[in-house]
Design a protein around this motif. Structure first.
Motif, PDB file in Angstrom:
ATOM      1  N   GLY A 362       0.814  -1.222   0.000  1.00  0.00           N
ATOM      2  CA  GLY A 362       0.000   0.000   0.000  1.00  0.00           C
ATOM      3  C   GLY A 362       0.837   1.257   0.000  1.00  0.00           C
ATOM      4  O   GLY A 362       0.531   2.233  -0.702  1.00  0.00           O
ATOM      5  N   VAL A 363       1.924   1.269   0.778  1.00  0.00           N
ATOM      6  CA  VAL A 363       2.798   2.447   0.820  1.00  0.00           C
ATOM      7  C   VAL A 363       3.496   2.644  -0.521  1.00  0.00           C
ATOM      8  O   VAL A 363       3.552   3.757  -1.058  1.00  0.00           O
ATOM      9  N   VAL A 364       4.037   1.567  -1.085  1.00  0.00           N
ATOM     10  CA  VAL A 364       4.706   1.656  -2.388  1.00  0.00           C
ATOM     11  C   VAL A 364       3.715   2.124  -3.450  1.00  0.00           C
ATOM     12  O   VAL A 364       4.048   2.949  -4.317  1.00  0.00           O
ATOM     13  N   PHE A 365       2.507   1.614  -3.396  1.00  0.00           N
ATOM     14  CA  PHE A 365       1.445   1.981  -4.338  1.00  0.00           C
ATOM     15  C   PHE A 365       1.187   3.487  -4.294  1.00  0.00           C
ATOM     16  O   PHE A 365       1.141   4.160  -5.335  1.00  0.00           O
ATOM     17  N   ILE A 388       9.133   6.292 -10.641  1.00  0.00           N
ATOM     18  CA  ILE A 388       7.858   5.663 -11.005  1.00  0.00           C
ATOM     19  C   ILE A 388       8.104   4.237 -11.500  1.00  0.00           C
ATOM     20  O   ILE A 388       7.408   3.295 -11.102  1.00  0.00           O
ATOM     21  N   ALA A 389       9.110   4.073 -12.372  1.00  0.00           N
ATOM     22  CA  ALA A 389       9.435   2.741 -12.871  1.00  0.00           C
ATOM     23  C   ALA A 389       9.897   1.832 -11.730  1.00  0.00           C
ATOM     24  O   ALA A 389       9.541   0.642 -11.678  1.00  0.00           O
ATOM     25  N   TYR A 390      10.660   2.395 -10.810  1.00  0.00           N
ATOM     26  CA  TYR A 390      11.129   1.610  -9.669  1.00  0.00           C
ATOM     27  C   TYR A 390       9.948   1.187  -8.797  1.00  0.00           C
ATOM     28  O   TYR A 390       9.884   0.028  -8.339  1.00  0.00           O
ATOM     29  N   GLY A 391       9.017   2.110  -8.549  1.00  0.00           N
ATOM     30  CA  GLY A 391       7.840   1.768  -7.750  1.00  0.00           C
ATOM     31  C   GLY A 391       7.012   0.671  -8.386  1.00  0.00           C
ATOM     32  O   GLY A 391       6.554  -0.261  -7.706  1.00  0.00           O
ATOM     33  N   THR A 396       5.359  -4.913  -8.422  1.00  0.00           N
ATOM     34  CA  THR A 396       5.227  -6.154  -9.185  1.00  0.00           C
ATOM     35  C   THR A 396       6.036  -7.280  -8.557  1.00  0.00           C
ATOM     36  O   THR A 396       5.569  -8.430  -8.455  1.00  0.00           O
ATOM     37  N   ALA A 397       7.256  -6.968  -8.113  1.00  0.00           N
ATOM     38  CA  ALA A 397       8.103  -7.974  -7.478  1.00  0.00           C
ATOM     39  C   ALA A 397       7.470  -8.495  -6.190  1.00  0.00           C
ATOM     40  O   ALA A 397       7.568  -9.695  -5.875  1.00  0.00           O
ATOM     41  N   LEU A 398       6.808  -7.615  -5.442  1.00  0.00           N
ATOM     42  CA  LEU A 398       6.119  -8.051  -4.230  1.00  0.00           C
ATOM     43  C   LEU A 398       5.048  -9.089  -4.545  1.00  0.00           C
ATOM     44  O   LEU A 398       4.965 -10.150  -3.910  1.00  0.00           O
ATOM     45  N   ILE A 428      10.767   5.024  -0.139  1.00  0.00           N
ATOM     46  CA  ILE A 428      10.518   6.249   0.634  1.00  0.00           C
ATOM     47  C   ILE A 428      11.646   7.249   0.412  1.00  0.00           C
ATOM     48  O   ILE A 428      11.404   8.450   0.191  1.00  0.00           O
ATOM     49  N   HIS A 429      12.888   6.775   0.468  1.00  0.00           N
ATOM     50  CA  HIS A 429      14.037   7.664   0.256  1.00  0.00           C
ATOM     51  C   HIS A 429      13.993   8.283  -1.139  1.00  0.00           C
ATOM     52  O   HIS A 429      14.237   9.491  -1.300  1.00  0.00           O
ATOM     53  N   GLY A 430      13.688   7.468  -2.142  1.00  0.00           N
ATOM     54  CA  GLY A 430      13.616   7.994  -3.500  1.00  0.00           C
ATOM     55  C   GLY A 430      12.525   9.027  -3.658  1.00  0.00           C
ATOM     56  O   GLY A 430      12.706  10.040  -4.360  1.00  0.00           O
ATOM     57  N   TYR A 431      11.391   8.797  -2.990  1.00  0.00           N
ATOM     58  CA  TYR A 431      10.293   9.770  -3.087  1.00  0.00           C
ATOM     59  C   TYR A 431      10.689  11.101  -2.460  1.00  0.00           C
ATOM     60  O   TYR A 431      10.480  12.169  -3.061  1.00  0.00           O
ATOM     61  N   VAL A 432      11.254  11.057  -1.267  1.00  0.00           N
ATOM     62  CA  VAL A 432      11.653  12.292  -0.586  1.00  0.00           C
ATOM     63  C   VAL A 432      12.695  13.033  -1.404  1.00  0.00           C
ATOM     64  O   VAL A 432      12.627  14.265  -1.585  1.00  0.00           O
ATOM     65  N   ARG A 433      13.668  12.312  -1.919  1.00  0.00           N
ATOM     66  CA  ARG A 433      14.733  12.949  -2.691  1.00  0.00           C
ATOM     67  C   ARG A 433      14.217  13.543  -3.994  1.00  0.00           C
ATOM     68  O   ARG A 433      14.624  14.640  -4.387  1.00  0.00           O
ATOM     69  N   THR A 434      13.309  12.846  -4.653  1.00  0.00           N
ATOM     70  CA  THR A 434      12.793  13.326  -5.943  1.00  0.00           C
ATOM     71  C   THR A 434      11.868  14.514  -5.774  1.00  0.00           C
ATOM     72  O   THR A 434      11.989  15.523  -6.479  1.00  0.00           O
TER      73      THR A 434
END
Length: 456
Positions: A362-365, A388-391, A396-398, A428-434
Motif C-alpha cells: 500500500g505504501v509503495v502503491f 515511477i518505474a522503480y515503484g 510487481t516484485a512483491l 521512501i528515500h527515492g520519493y523524498v529525494r525526488t
C-alpha cells in the motif's frame, strides 16, 4: 433561495475556456468517469443488485448510508464559494434534510437503515451544478463545475468502491490468503501480533481504532480543505492536492484486487467480521493467537460475500497520502496526519483486515501514484520517471514473490524480511529525494529585508 444567493459573474467565453488543454482533460475525465459508472451499473445489475448510479439517485430521497461523506463532499464543493454563499448552501442543506426527514416520518417510508440526514448535501451539490450551467459563464462556470466535480467524485467514489468490492466477491471465488500468510512469516506475522495487542487494550482501544479506520475519508477532506482554502479568493485550484491522489488510489487499487484476491487474516484464519465470513470458510481458526504453519500454500475457496480487498491495503495507501499532504500544514494538522497513519496501520493489522505485506504494498502503491501525479504537474524529469518505474517494479516484485516463492520467504526470514523493508525504505528515500526538488525554496531573511528597504 440558493440560486438567488449566488451572484452572476461574467468572464471569458465558455468556448475559449473549454478550449484549453487542461480543461479539455477535465471534460474527458468527466465523460470517462460517467461511462465507467454506467458499466459498473450494468455489471452489478447482472447479479440482481442496484449499481452505484441507482444507489446514488436513491440517496436524493431515502436515508443515506454515510451522511458524513455527503457533507464532506459538499464541503469540497464549497471551497469555490464565498462565505455568504457557503452559509446559504449549508442552510439549504439543513433545511432539505429536515423536510425530507419529516416527510419520511410522516408517510412511514424509508426504513431505519442509514442516517436520517445527509440528503440535503447531495441536493446542494446538484443545485450548484445547475447554477453553474444557468447562472455562470466562462471561468466562473468552470470553477464552480470543478468544485461540484470534486464533491460528487468523492461521493461517487464510495459507491464505486462498494460496487467493485461486490464484483470481487462474485467473480473471484478462490482467494490467495495462504500465500500471503506464508510469506508474512518473513515479517514475523505482524497481524497476529497486532491482533493480540489490540485485544489486550479492551473496548476503548478498539472503539478508537474503529473510528479512525471508518472515518478515513473525512480526515482526508479536512486536509484537502486546508490545501484548497484559498480557491475562493484566488479563483483557481492549486496544481496538486490530496483529492486527486485519493481518487486515483481508489480507481486503480480495486483492479489489483481482481488480479490478487485476498480476504485477510480475520476471514481466512478467523471467524470473520462485518457480518461476512465464518469459521466454516476459514482455512483454520488460528487468528490472532496461533500463527499459521509453513506448508504448501494453495488457492482456497471462500464465500461469495466477503470482498477480496487486501492486496494492496488501500486504507494504508490513503492514510499514507493523508500523511504526505499534511506535511506542509500547521503543526496540529501534521500531528493529526501522523496519528491517523499510525492508527490506521495498527487498525488494519490489529483487526485482522490485512497482512503485513499488504501494508508495504500500500505504501509503495501510494508513493508511485503520488510521484506520477506530481511529475505530471512539474514535468517528466528523469529522476521522477526512474522512481515511477522503480515503484512499479517493486510492487510487481512483491506480488510475484508472494505468489511464487512464499515458502522460501518464510523459511529464510532473516533474508526476506530485511529485503522487504529495504525495498520499502528505498522507495521512501527515492520519493523524498525526488519530490524535494519541486518544493518551493524558502527566501532568505536578508533578501527579504533588502527588498523591503529598496521599495519606495
Amino acid at each position: 433561495m440558493l440560486s438567488r444567493g449566488f451572484s452572476r459573474i461574467s468572464g471569458s467565453t465558455a468556448s475559449s475556456v473549454w478550449g484549453r488543454p487542461r480543461h479539455r482533460l477535465w471534460a474527458v475525465a468527466a465523460v470517462t468517469a460517467l461511462g465507467f459508472l454506467v458499466v459498473l451499473e450494468l455489471t452489478t445489475r447482472r447479479y440482481g443488485l442496484p449499481g452505484p448510479l441507482t444507489n446514488q439517485v436513491a440517496e436524493l430521497i431515502w436515508r443515506p448510508k454515510s451522511a458524513a461523506l455527503l457533507y464532506a463532499g459538499m464541503s469540497l464543493t464549497m471551497v469555490v464559494l464565498t462565505w455568504r454563499q457557503r452559509f446559504i448552501a449549508v442552510g439549504a442543506a439543513i433545511g432539505i434534510d429536515v423536510v425530507l426527514a419529516l416527510a419520511r416520518w410522516a408517510f412511514g417510508v424509508g426504513g431505519t437503515e442509514g442516517y436520517p440526514f445527509g440528503n440535503g448535501a447531495l441536493w446542494v451539490m446538484l443545485g450548484c451544478a445547475v447554477i453553474a450551467f444557468t447562472r455562470r459563464t466562462g471561468r466562473e462556470r468552470v470553477l464552480l463545475l470543478k468544485g461540484v466535480g470534486l464533491g460528487l467524485l468523492l461521493v461517487a467514489g464510495r459507491k464505486t468502491g462498494d460496487t467493485w468490492l461486490l464484483i470481487t466477491s462474485k467473480t473471484r471465488p478462490e482467494v490467495l490468503d495462504p500465500y500471503v500468510a506464508t510469506a508474512d512469516h518473513a515479517l514475523g506475522n505482524p497481524s497476529w501480533v497486532a491482533g493480540r495487542i489490540v485485544g489486550a487494550t479492551g473496548p476503548v482501544g478498539a472503539h478508537v481504532l474503529h473510528a479512525v479506520y471508518g472515518q478515513l475519508a473525512v480526515a482526508a477532506v479536512v486536509v484537502a480543505l486546508y490545501q484548497l482554502r484559498n480557491v475562493a479568493a484566488e479563483r483557481r485550484f492549486p496544481r496538486h492536492h490530496l483529492v486527486r491522489t485519493f481518487l486515483v488510489i481508489g480507481l486503480l487499487g480495486p483492479a489489483i484486487y481482481m488480479i490478487f484476491p485476498v480476504v485477510g487474516p480475520v476471514f481466512a484464519y478467523g471467524t470473520g467480521a462485518f457480518g461476512t465470513g465464518s469459521a466454516h470458510w476459514a482455512v483454520a481458526e488460528l487468528w490472532p493467537h496461533t500463527p499459521p504453519p509453513v506448508g504448501s500454500p494453495h488457492p482456497v475457496t471462500y464465500d461469495m460475500i466477503t470482498p477480496r480487498n487486501c492486496m494492496p491495503s488501500l486504507h494504508t495507501a490513503w492514510a499514507t497520502a493523508i500523511f504526505i499532504h499534511s506535511r506542509r500544514a500547521p503543526r496540529l494538522m501534521r500531528h493529526a496526519g501522523t496519528f491517523w497513519l499510525v492508527a490506521t496501520l495498527v487498525a488494519t493489522l490489529g483487526f485482522g483486515y490485512h497482512y503485513g505485506i499488504d501494508l508495504i504494498a500500500g505504501v509503495v502503491f501510494t508513493l508511485t501514484i503520488e510521484t506520477a501525479l506530481r511529475a505530471y504537474d512539474h514535468g517528466w524529469e528523469r529522476p521522477a520517471v526512474r522512481l515511477i518505474a522503480y515503484g512499479v517494479g517493486v510492487f510487481t516484485a512483491l506480488l510475484l514473490s508472494v505468489r511464487y516463492v512464499p515458502v522460501e520467504m518464510a523459511k529464510h526470514p532473516l533474508v526476506a524480511g530485511p529485503l522487504l523493508l529495504l525495498a520499502l525504505a528505498t522507495m521512501i528515500h527515492g520519493y523524498v529525494r525526488t519530490t524535494s526538488r519541486w518544493e518551493p525554496k524558502p527566501v532568505p531573511l536578508s533578501t527579504t529585508v533588502r527588498a523591503a528597504a529598496a521599495t519606495p
